[in-house]
Scaffold this motif. Structure first.
Motif, short mmCIF file in Angstrom:
data_model
loop_
_atom_site.label_atom_id
_atom_site.label_comp_id
_atom_site.label_asym_id
_atom_site.label_seq_id
_atom_site.Cartn_x
_atom_site.Cartn_y
_atom_site.Cartn_z
N GLY A 12 -18.35 -49.40 33.17
CA GLY A 12 -19.23 -50.58 33.18
C GLY A 12 -19.50 -51.11 31.79
O GLY A 12 -19.38 -52.32 31.54
N ASP A 35 -22.29 -44.57 22.85
CA ASP A 35 -21.91 -43.52 23.80
C ASP A 35 -21.92 -42.18 23.06
O ASP A 35 -21.66 -42.12 21.87
CB ASP A 35 -20.53 -43.77 24.40
N GLN A 43 -12.18 -41.35 35.62
CA GLN A 43 -12.69 -40.46 36.68
C GLN A 43 -11.88 -40.51 37.99
O GLN A 43 -11.71 -39.47 38.63
CB GLN A 43 -14.17 -40.76 36.93
N ILE A 78 -28.02 -40.91 23.32
CA ILE A 78 -29.22 -41.76 23.42
C ILE A 78 -30.39 -40.87 23.85
O ILE A 78 -30.29 -40.13 24.84
CB ILE A 78 -29.00 -42.87 24.48
N TRP A 206 -13.34 -50.10 45.56
CA TRP A 206 -12.17 -50.86 45.98
C TRP A 206 -11.77 -50.50 47.39
O TRP A 206 -11.00 -51.20 48.04
CB TRP A 206 -10.99 -50.58 45.04
C1 LIG Z 1 -13.37 -38.21 41.63
C2 LIG Z 1 -13.73 -39.65 41.44
C3 LIG Z 1 -12.94 -40.63 41.99
C4 LIG Z 1 -13.27 -41.98 41.82
N1 LIG Z 1 -12.44 -42.91 42.37
C5 LIG Z 1 -12.76 -44.22 42.20
C6 LIG Z 1 -11.89 -45.23 42.72
O1 LIG Z 1 -10.86 -44.93 43.28
N2 LIG Z 1 -12.26 -46.53 42.57
C7 LIG Z 1 -13.42 -46.89 41.91
O2 LIG Z 1 -13.71 -48.08 41.79
N3 LIG Z 1 -14.23 -45.95 41.41
C8 LIG Z 1 -13.92 -44.64 41.53
N4 LIG Z 1 -14.75 -43.69 41.01
C9 LIG Z 1 -16.03 -44.11 40.45
C10 LIG Z 1 -15.92 -44.64 39.02
O3 LIG Z 1 -15.30 -43.70 38.18
C11 LIG Z 1 -17.35 -44.91 38.59
O4 LIG Z 1 -17.96 -45.77 39.52
C12 LIG Z 1 -17.40 -45.56 37.22
O5 LIG Z 1 -16.86 -44.71 36.24
C13 LIG Z 1 -18.87 -45.86 36.91
O6 LIG Z 1 -18.91 -46.52 35.67
P1 LIG Z 1 -20.21 -46.44 34.78
O7 LIG Z 1 -19.92 -47.25 33.56
O8 LIG Z 1 -21.42 -46.78 35.59
O9 LIG Z 1 -20.37 -44.90 34.40
P2 LIG Z 1 -19.37 -43.99 33.57
O10 LIG Z 1 -17.98 -44.53 33.60
O11 LIG Z 1 -19.61 -42.60 34.04
O12 LIG Z 1 -19.89 -44.16 32.06
C14 LIG Z 1 -21.18 -43.74 31.65
C15 LIG Z 1 -21.10 -43.51 30.15
O13 LIG Z 1 -22.43 -43.32 29.66
C16 LIG Z 1 -22.41 -42.29 28.68
N5 LIG Z 1 -23.74 -41.69 28.62
C17 LIG Z 1 -24.50 -41.23 29.64
N6 LIG Z 1 -25.67 -40.76 29.17
C18 LIG Z 1 -25.65 -40.94 27.83
C19 LIG Z 1 -26.59 -40.65 26.78
N7 LIG Z 1 -27.79 -40.09 27.02
N8 LIG Z 1 -26.23 -40.96 25.51
C20 LIG Z 1 -25.04 -41.55 25.22
N9 LIG Z 1 -24.12 -41.85 26.18
C21 LIG Z 1 -24.42 -41.55 27.46
C22 LIG Z 1 -21.36 -41.31 29.19
O14 LIG Z 1 -20.84 -40.51 28.14
C23 LIG Z 1 -20.31 -42.25 29.78
O15 LIG Z 1 -19.27 -42.58 28.85
C24 LIG Z 1 -14.44 -42.34 41.11
C25 LIG Z 1 -15.23 -41.34 40.53
C26 LIG Z 1 -14.89 -40.02 40.69
C27 LIG Z 1 -15.74 -38.94 40.03
#
Ligand SMILES: Cc1cc2nc3c(=O)[nH]c(=O)nc-3n(C[C@H](O)[C@H](O)[C@H](O)COP(=O)(O)OP(=O)(O)OC[C@H]3O[C@@H](n4cnc5c(N)ncnc54)[C@H](O)[C@@H]3O)c2cc1C
Length: 216
Positions: A12, A35, A43, A78, A206
């Motif tokens: 995101g 980050d 993932q 953070i 998706w």
């Molecule tokens: C097994 C699996 C299969 C998946 N398959 C799919 C799929 O097929 N299609 C799909 O659309 N989605 C899929 N997903 C989901 C997808 O990976 C997530 O929805 C997506 O990564 C969420 O994005 P995000 O940015 O919200 O969080 P993330 O990508 O998890 O990013 C969060 C970031 O915040 C950082 N962070 C958190 N806390 C702190 C802190 N205190 N200080 C500094 N940094 C911090 C972390 O290090 C990380 O880099 C899957 C997930 C998994 C686990």
């Protein structure tokens, strides 16, 4: 100069950094992402690691590769946000100000919230595949497992990518068939939902399109 601050550079946060860099004039807006880790973990790829289709190195790339020119990065944990004063405090005591804040710090699994799950059998014959550690531990287990009961259990919802456990079950079916031991593995899919594939659990990925194709 106005400041856009993005907390979390996962999927995101990285998408927002790219989109907003195109939208906001460079002479008026700075963009900073924060980050705690330098590597991006893809993932969805964790799903393939237990079966040996992917290795750890296939799902990791430097986050920096995905930031556009004109976006600054800070790799630091953070600590807290002071909403009243538009400030973010980092673990190293650095303080970042902002005009607009985007929080994209994602979610993490909490197996310790299920009594007994993280006991002495954790990563011995109880695994997750939602972390790189869990996916790798399960890959090691499957290499020598000679069969038995494989229970794919969704403990509770919401979970990210709700269809992943179902996909896992199908991969397990294919994997053990290819290995010529499908008759030795009983696969059970255990879900708190009313069915294996419900609109309640699966409308945020998706998989909506996949579901549409299946229903047609
Ligand atoms: C097994 C699996 C299969 C998946 N398959 C799919 C799929 O097929 N299609 C799909 O659309 N989605 C899929 N997903 C989901 C997808 O990976 C997530 O929805 C997506 O990564 C969420 O994005 P995000 O940015 O919200 O969080 P993330 O990508 O998890 O990013 C969060 C970031 O915040 C950082 N962070 C958190 N806390 C702190 C802190 N205190 N200080 C500094 N940094 C911090 C972390 O290090 C990380 O880099 C899957 C997930 C998994 C686990």
């Amino acid at each position: 100069m106005k400041k856009l601050l993005i907390l979390g550079a996962g999927t995101g946060g990285t998408i927002m950094a790219n989109k907003m860099r195109k939208e906001l004039p460079r002479e008026e807006w700075s963009i900073t992402v924060v980050d705690k880790v330098k590597n991006h973990f893809y993932q969805p790829g964790f799903l393939f690691i237990p079966f040996g289709y992917y290795k750890k190195e296939d799902v990791i790339k430097p986050k920096q590769n995905f930031f556009p020119v004109g976006v600054e990065s800070v790799f630091q944990s953070i600590d807290r946000i002071d909403i009243e004063n538009n400030k973010v405090f980092l673990a190293n005591s650095e303080v970042l100000g902002y005009d607009i804040l985007i929080i994209a710090t994602g979610t993490k699994i909490n197996p310790e919230e299920t009594p007994g799950l993280k006991g002495e059998l954790w990563y011995k014959n109880v695994f997750d595949f939602y972390t790189i550690e869990g996916a790798e531990a399960l890959a090691g287990f499957f290499k020598t497992w000679d069969g038995g009961n494989l229970v794919v259990n969704i403990v509770d919802n919401p979970i990210k990518c709700p269809v992943a456990p179902l996909e896992f079950s199908f991969y397990a079916d294919a994997f053990f068939s290819e290995r010529g031991m499908r008759d030795k593995v009983k696969i059970s899919y255990v879900t708190p939902l009313s069915g294996a594939f419900t609109s309640q659990g699966h409308l945020n990925c998706w998989e909506v399109s996949l579901r549409t194709r299946i229903l047609k």
